[in-house]
Design a protein around this motif. Structure first.
Motif, short mmCIF file in Angstrom:
data_model
loop_
_atom_site.label_atom_id
_atom_site.label_comp_id
_atom_site.label_asym_id
_atom_site.label_seq_id
_atom_site.Cartn_x
_atom_site.Cartn_y
_atom_site.Cartn_z
N UNK A 89 188.30 -25.96 4.24
CA UNK A 89 187.32 -27.67 3.05
C UNK A 89 188.78 -26.95 2.12
N UNK A 90 188.77 -27.57 1.28
CA UNK A 90 190.20 -26.94 0.11
C UNK A 90 189.77 -26.36 -1.11
N UNK A 91 188.85 -25.39 -1.70
CA UNK A 91 188.83 -24.28 -0.25
C UNK A 91 187.54 -24.17 0.47
N UNK A 92 187.70 -23.79 1.48
CA UNK A 92 186.43 -23.03 1.96
C UNK A 92 186.07 -21.72 1.54
N UNK A 93 184.13 -21.49 1.37
CA UNK A 93 184.48 -20.25 0.65
C UNK A 93 183.31 -19.32 1.37
N UNK A 94 183.85 -18.65 1.36
CA UNK A 94 182.89 -17.49 1.51
C UNK A 94 181.92 -15.92 0.70
N UNK A 95 181.41 -14.98 1.06
CA UNK A 95 180.60 -14.86 0.10
C UNK A 95 179.94 -13.86 0.73
N UNK A 96 179.63 -12.60 0.77
CA UNK A 96 178.95 -11.63 0.95
C UNK A 96 178.78 -10.05 -0.09
#
Length: 179
Positions: A89-96
């Motif tokens: 993505x623009x951007x792709x996002x990850x959270x944990x």
């Protein structure tokens, strides 16, 4: 016909086996529920790949992924719960959210998360933040379990890896009730 319909449910089932690292004291009754939303979803059954595109959002326990496109690859040779998630993505996002309460947030043009090893590989305008500490680089590899991180600059660029460290203040004994 029934077998084909049954196979259509394999990809979401793959995600059901992703481990949740929710703190059991904070877990809700639906902590193991996976919510996947996107504008389009498809499965490549022979390759064990699920593809989710446009406005992708997955919520599972204490994990959140947002992307323009997400591929979920099941790897049979590693067992039932071994997936590789590739978010772009623009951007792709990850959270944990981690068991200690800190939150890892990461973004990049491509975010790869290996569920079995809990390893993040971020490529292209990579950023990662945890407990106030921030790292920016062309690419970052982060082993969440081992707390090992490797960041590299683009060979063709003069921009270097940038890290911001925030000092952690220790609470003095007897100050636990003070703001």
């Amino acid at each position: 016909m029934t077998n084909k319909l049954l196979k259509l449910f394999i990809v979401p089932a793959l995600l059901l086996s992703m481990p949740s690292y929710a703190n059991t004291a904070e877990a809700t009754p639906n902590a193991n529920q996976i919510s996947i939303s996107s504008d389009t979803q498809q499965g490549q059954l022979k390759e064990n790949v699920g593809i989710f595109e446009k406005n992708v959002e997955i919520v599972h326990g204490n994990r959140l992924i947002k992307a323009d496109r997400l591929e979920v690859h099941k790897r049979d040779n590693l067992g039932n719960d071994k997936q590789l998630l590739i978010a772009t993505g623009t951007p792709a996002y990850f959270e944990e959210k981690q068991p200690d309460g800190t939150i890892i947030s990461a973004s990049a043009n491509e975010v790869r998360y290996d569920v079995s090893t809990r390893t993040l590989v971020l490529n292209g305008d990579a950023k990662i933040t945890q407990a106030g500490q921030k790292i920016q680089a062309k690419s970052i590899t982060y082993d969440i379990e081992q707390q090992l991180i490797n960041a590299e600059k683009d060979e063709d660029s003069s921009e270097r890896v940038h890290t911001i460290l925030v000092p952690v203040e220790k609470k003095l004994k007897g100050d636990e009730g003070q703001p």
